[in-house]
Every structure is written in structure tokens, then in C-alpha cells.
Design an enzyme around this catalytic site. Structure first.
Site, PDB file in Angstrom:
ATOM      1  N   GLU A  41      -9.271 -10.438  12.638  1.00 40.97           N
ATOM      2  CA  GLU A  41      -8.113 -11.274  12.965  1.00 40.97           C
ATOM      3  C   GLU A  41      -7.271 -10.451  13.889  1.00 40.97           C
ATOM      4  O   GLU A  41      -6.804  -9.364  13.761  1.00 40.97           O
ATOM      5  CB  GLU A  41      -7.400 -11.514  11.919  1.00 40.97           C
ATOM      6  N   ARG A  85     -13.570  -2.408  -0.397  1.00 40.50           N
ATOM      7  CA  ARG A  85     -13.086  -2.035   0.731  1.00 40.50           C
ATOM      8  C   ARG A  85     -12.498  -0.592   0.369  1.00 40.50           C
ATOM      9  O   ARG A  85     -12.721   0.148  -0.377  1.00 40.50           O
ATOM     10  CB  ARG A  85     -11.693  -2.738   0.886  1.00 40.50           C
ATOM     11  N   LYS A 136      -2.401  -4.579   5.770  1.00 43.06           N
ATOM     12  CA  LYS A 136      -1.759  -4.899   7.421  1.00 43.06           C
ATOM     13  C   LYS A 136      -0.307  -5.288   7.038  1.00 43.06           C
ATOM     14  O   LYS A 136       0.796  -4.805   8.014  1.00 43.06           O
ATOM     15  CB  LYS A 136      -2.475  -5.992   8.112  1.00 43.06           C
TER      16      LYS A 136
END
Length: 689
Positions: free
Chosen positions: A75, A313, A323
């Protein structure tokens, strides 16, 4: 391998250097390999809704020509970090290796998953592209989810017509309450309450009209959404009538001002995966529960269904990869921007001096797994040392200069130093030995010891690439710190050969470069920052600036400051890279990583008047600390100086339960502290046996 990034419309086509006949042969081989079980290496939980019809499979093969396609879909709402580097390595390389796919049969789409204009910007779009290119990955095509907005709208209308979507006017809070009821009813069928939206069964024509009104901007934000009519009785909360469209009167950085309704990630990513004929939709494990909703949408629209695979992850010690948290660090001025060398962003790591080869080698080393784990930051540092040792030419420099005057040297000597001491054939660079030099303060002590091999009063050490010198006189300033050493050179080598060799630079005007050293340490003081305590665990000593240093002029390029990110090893000090803040007046160097211990021990704790600790003294200190821990009752470990100030309450075992302000500690932090307590308990009890 792949063609260069470019934008193409679907269906996708790609040029290849292989002949059409060979491509067809390899397609058959790839298909045969998958049929023999090769694809099981990326197999996970299977669902009936994930199965394609023969017609859909045939359509997919017609588009891909038998090649295997993955995608990397970040994104554009922030900067990429080292976790994304792991994802890129998986999608551009490792997935194909696991599947046994030949090079010529590999395709990876780089897609901007740009469905939220509120958080996205052209700055992020440009940054993502730069990072992908810098890491060396070449996508077969670059796309934007927003390129499919027209098609996504058409498919939403189709879902409404098929009775599988409806316009809803519940607020976000009301939707959350409804989902909470659904979750309770899934666990207890007798639980009272209706989880369904009051508008779930509104007529199809009414929803079609209202959805069109949403598109035309006739509703205010947060007054209407399009929701998918999924399964409110499911045990999977991702099936609770997900929102497919919401209203946002915000221009889109890529699509412009055409739209005031925007599709959600859960609605778009499965559809775009299908439209781009991705074979493997690879994501991290937190998306595993979304499998049902992913395939529900594709089955409802009768679209091709990619295989989904999830991996754990990246978690790495002494940093955060959220983020949200990284953005808070930037906005709160805790760091100097997204490219701050302490940040785990690709931009920050690059500015720190970590090369693409280092990051890719690290990603290859850690691989992928479906088990959650935490990777030690030292593994990244290992690859930095291993690769920079082979690629970073050597130079000499001093962080904390002390003037050294050779009393029996009347004129400069021109010497040659190897660029790579382990490979002399790779070249040399000139160094000028002048009567006055700078050495580092850590290479002199006023009090000598047997295990120390640097300079001390009356003691000799070798000036690297030259000859031994002996300290005859020590000049001090009013504070008692060393400001100059007067030495005699053993130019003929007649005396005993000293065991230690020290680095130096010329003190002659223009023969060394004024340098500011930036010594970076961990961003956090603990290995695993807590979800609620991470801000208080920031390391106030994560950056130490050393002004007034000097580096040999051999680092200059045609007399000019070397290009940004040029990296070299300052012998016996560490690896350093050129920072963008460098100017004609001052070279600014970021420390990438220290060297492994060896040679004369460098002390980097600041000015100490030439009284650094020896290696044996440091080892003795560490041993004493370890012995002290053996005798510490675990009930007292959090009540000692330096620890007790952090906490306000403890349980019966001495494990903290509240912080210094009296707030309850998070469950994750208490769990972590409990593990430390149990480790100390074992150490304490073993010492008492």
C-alpha cells in the site's frame, strides 16, 4: 529474466528472450512439476470454495502461457521497511525456488494497492518504486489497484444484482456491535440478539439505486456503505458482511477526482489477484483468517481463484515494523524522517550503509516459515560485515584525534596501503606519513597493562604501514586530558618489534579530511519493545555524534567528497558510509556496523583522557555481573537500582504488574517479564544446589 517495469492492461503479456517453442516446453514441464506435488511447498489450508472449474483453469493458462505468476502489492501509505524486503524476496525469488520454477517461467507483478486515498500520496508511490528497483527486482509489470476501479464497480453492481451485496446505513460503531453479537452467537447459539443489519434484506433495485447515488456523491461520508451479504452465522469474523465500498470525498493520488466512493482492501485484493491471473497470492499469517472471505468473493463472481499462501511476518530485535508506530516516530520527531539511519525502512537502511546485496542475503538467510519467530538483529549485521569485507576498500581515520609529533622525522614519507589487505592484487592507495600525525585517543593510555598493545609512556607501537614509535613525552591540557604525544621513530627497525599496530592520519593541512562521525546504536533499549510501552523504551543513546574527527584523503574522489552511500572500512574502527549531509567543509560518515573484535581494543565511550579499559578488565566486569546474578533471588531482580524506578507494583513473586505511573502493564509485557523471572529463577536455583 523479466522485462522492465511498465504499465499494461489486462490480460497481461510479457516479452521473453526464450523461443516460443521453448516457452511452451517449459510450460509443460512446469505444469508437470506442479502435478507431481511441487506446488505442495506453498500449500496451506484448503477450502472447497478455492477450487477452480476446468473452464477457469483453461482461461488462466491461456493468459499466463503456463508461466507461474506472483505479486508484490504494498500500500502506498508509508515507506517500505525490512519486512517488505523479506516479502519482495519471497515473491520475486524464493517462491519460485520452492516451486522449482525455471527462470524463464517466472513472473511477478508489482502492484500499488491504492484503495485508501486518505493515507496515500505521490511521495509514497515514488518511494516504493525506487525501493523495488534499488533492491534489484524487476517486475514483469507495474499496476495500480485504482486502474481497476471501473471494473471493480461493475462487479459490485453484479453482486447487488445477484443478491450478494446491499447498501447499509449502519455506523461503524453499530457494525462493530452487530459483529460482536454474531461472534457471541457463533460460540453460543442461545445468545440473544440479531447480528444482521436492518438493511440486509432491502430490495435489490433499491440497493442498486442507492449505490449509484453513493457514486454520484449524494450521500455524506459515513452515512452509507456497500456491504457483502456473506455469513453472519460463521465462526470466522471475516465473514460478517464485510464493507466493500465506503464514501470519501478525497482526490486520489493516481486516479484523480473521478471517484468519491472507494473499494476496501478485502473486496479488491482478491479480485485484482484474479484479474491479473496471479497463481500464488502470498501474504503474511495475520491474513490467514481472510481465506474464507477471499474465496467467497471470487466464488460469488465466478472468477479465477489464485492459490493463497501465508508466511510469518518478520520480527527483528530492537526495532518495530508497524507502519503506525514508524509514522508516529517520524511525526513525533523521535527520528529525523523516514530515511533516518536508525529506522528499519529501506531508505533508512540504505542511508545507514546497508546495500541491496546485504538485505537480500539476509532475507535469503532467514527464509520463510509459517512459525512466528524473532530474528536477532545481529544476523543482519553479520551479512553487513561479510559483504562489506569483500566490497569496502580500506582507509584510515580517527574519531577522537590526539596530535602525535615524530621528533626524528624531518620530511614526509609517501607509503602505499592496500585497498583490501587480504587481496593485495586488488590495488593500493597512497598515504602520506608526515612529522605530525593524528592518532585516536583510544590508542594511548597513561597507565599501561600487560594485555594492552597500544601506546603508553615509554612504550612502543607500530604506525600501520610504517615503523614503530616510542612515547617520550605526554602533553596535557588544564583538564588533564592528553593533547599531544612526542615520540621517537625506530625507522630502521633495530629495536624489539611491538605487538600492537595503530592507525593514523596526517595532521598536515589538506592531507586529512575533517569528519563528523555518526555512531548509530539500537533504536530501542529492549529486544522486543512492548505494544504499549514501546515509546518509553526508545534508546536515548541511539545516535552519538563525534565532531572533529579526521579521515585520510584517500577516501576523496578527484579531491571531492565521495558520492553519497560510498562505503569503506576505517581500519580497526568499523564500516562507514557517506551521508547526504556531507559538505565541502565536512565529511559526514554513518557507521554501518562495527568490526569484529580483534587487534588493539577500540574504546568508543567518549573522552577519557587516554584511560580506556582493557579487554581483560571488561571481561572481568562481565564475569562479575554474571556471578552476581547467580546470587540474586528472582523476587529481587526487578527491585534493584535501574529497574525498580520503572515499576509501581509487583506480584508475590516480584514480577511487576504496574508501571511507575500506576497503570497496569499490558499482558504481553507481563508475559515477557515473567519469562525473564523464570530464567533468573533457574539460574538462582542451579547455583544453590
Amino acid at each position: 529474466m523479466h522485462s522492465h517495469p511498465r504499465h499494461l492492461s489486462s490480460p497481461l503479456h510479457v516479452r521473453s528472450s526464450s523461443s516460443p517453442q521453448r516457452i511452451e516446453e517449459m510450460a509443460e514441464e512446469t505444469s508437470a512439476g506442479a502435478g507431481a506435488g511441487a506446488e505442495d511447498s506453498l500449500a496451506a489450508r484448503e477450502l472447497e470454495s478455492a477450487k477452480n472449474t476446468p473452464a477457469l483453469e483453461a482461461q488462466h493458462r491461456e493468459v499466463t502461457k503456463g508461466k507461474v505468476r506472483t505479486r508484490f502489492p504494498p500500500e502506498p501509505n508509508g515507506y517500505l521497511h525490512i519486512g517488505h524486503a523479506k516479502s519482495m524476496h519471497m515473491n520475486f525469488h524464493l517462491a519460485f525456488e520452492k516451486l522449482g520454477v525455471p527462470e524463464a517461467m517466472r513472473e511477478t507483478v508489482f502492484r500499488y494497492d491504492d484503495t485508501n486515498p486518505e493515507a496515500e500520496s505521490q511521495e509514497y508511490i515514488d518511494s516504493l518504486r525506487e525501493d523495488v528497483e534499488w533492491l534489484g527486482w524487476t517486475p514483469m509489470q507495474t499496476t495500480f489497484t485504482s486502474d481497476y476501479f471501473d471494473k471493480l464497480y461493475e462487479l459490485a453492481v453484479q453482486l447487488i444484482r445477484d443478491g450478494k451485496a446491499y447498501v447499509c446505513h449502519q455506523t461503524g460503531e453499530e457494525i462493530s456491535k452487530s459483529r460482536a453479537i454474531a461472534k457471541e452467537k457463533a460460540a453460543n447459539a442461545e445468545f440473544e440478539g440479531d447480528p444482521n443489519s436492518p438493511w440486509r434484506d432491502r430490495p435489490v433495485e433499491e440497493s442498486l439505486k442507492l449505490f449509484d447515488d453513493m457514486r454520484l456523491g449524494k450521500f455524506k461520508e459515513n452515512t452509507a456503505t456497500l456491504r457483502l451479504k456473506m455469513d453472519m452465522s460463521s465462526a470466522n469474523f471475516n465473514m460478517y458482511d464485510q464493507v466493500a465500498y465506503r464514501i470519501k470525498f478525497i482526490p486520489h493520488p493516481h486516479a484523480g477526482e473521478k471517484w468519491v466512493i472507494y473499494p476496501t482492501y478485502d473486496y479488491t485484493h482478491c479480485i485484482v489477484d484474479s484479474l491479473e491471473h496471479v497463481d500464488y497470492s502470498i501474504c503474511t499469517l495475520e491474513f490467514e483468517t481472510r481465506r474464507e472471505s477471499y474465496y467467497w468473493v471470487l466464488e460469488a463472481l465466478q472468477l479465477y481463484r489464485p492459490k493463497v499462501y501465508e508466511f510469518s511476518r518478520l520480527n527483528i530485535t530492537y526495532t518495530v515494523l508497524s507502519k503506525r508506530k514508524l509514522l508516529k516516530l517520524v511525526k513525533g520527531n523521535q527520528v529525523q524522517g523516514w530515511d533516518d539511519p536508525r529506522m528499519p525502512t529501506i531508505k533508512g537502511l540504505r542511508r545507514r550503509g546497508y546495500t541491496a546485496d546485504i538485505l537480500n542475503a539476509f532475507c535469503k538467510d532467514i527464509g520463510v516459515t509459517r512459525n512466528e519467530n524473532v530474528i536477532q538483529y545481529e544476523r543482519l549485521q553479520h551479512w553487513a560485515r561479510a559483504i562489506l569485507n569483500e566490497t569496502a576498500p580500506r582507509a584510515m581515520g580517527v574519531l577522537n584525534p590526539i596530535l602525535l609529533t615524530i621528533t626524528n622525522l624531518s620530511s614526509p614519507l609517501s607509503l602505499e596501503a592496500p585497498d583490501f589487505p587480504f587481496a593485495p592484487e586488488r590495488g593500493t592507495h597512497p598515504v602520506l606519513l608526515t612529522p605530525q600525525l593524528y592518532i585516536d585517543a583510544s590508542d594511548f593510555r597513561q597507565e599501561d597493562s600487560k594485555d594492552y598493545f597500544g601506546l603508553a609512556p615509554g612504550k612502543s607501537a607500530i604506525l600501520k604501514y610504517a615503523f614503530p614509535v616510542r612515547v617520550d613525552e605526554v602533553l596535557l591540557n588544564e583538564k588533564g586530558n592528553v593533547i599531544e604525544l612526542k615520540v621517537t621513530a625506530d625507522k630502521e627497525g633495530k629495536g624489539p618489534k611491538p605487538r600492537g599496530a595503530i592507525t593514523w592520519v596526517s595532521a598536515e593541512e589538506g592531507k586529512s579530511v575533517p569528519t563528523e562521525f555518526r555512531l548509530y546504536n539500537h533504536l530501542f533499549t529492549v529486544e522486543c519493545p512492548g505494544d504499549e510501552t514501546w515509546e518509553s523504551e526508545l534508546n536515548p543513546l541511539s545516535l552519538e555524534k563525534r565532531e572533529g574527527g579526521r579521515v585520510d584523503v584517500s577516501v576523496l574522489k578527484a579531491g571531492e567528497i565521495p558520492p553519497v552511500c560510498s562505503t569503506f572500512q576505517l581500519e580497526r574502527v568499523g564500516y562507514f558510509t557517506v551521508d547526504p549531509d556531507s559538505s565541502k567543509e565536512t565529511l559526514v560518515l554513518n557507521r554501518v556496523v562495527t568490526l569484529k573484535e580483534g587487534g588493539v581494543k577500540k574504546e568508543e565511550g567518549g573522552e577519557d583522557g587516554g584511560k580506556g579499559k582493557s579487554r581483560k578488565e571488561e571481561q572481568a566486569r562481565q564475569l562479575a555481573e554474571k556471578e552476581a546474578r547467580k546470587n540474586m533471588d528472582p523476587k529481587d531482580m526487578f527491585r534493584v537500582e535501574g529497574e525498580k524506578e520503572k515499576y509501581g507494583a509487583f506480584d508475590d513473586d516480584g514480577v511487576p504488574t504496574k508501571d511507575a505511573q500506576g497503570e497496569l502493564l499490558s499482558k504481553s509485557l507481563v508475559k515477557k517479564l515473567k519469562k525473564e523471572w523464570e530464567k533468573q529463577k533457574r539460574l538462582f536455583e542451579s547455583n544453590r544446589k
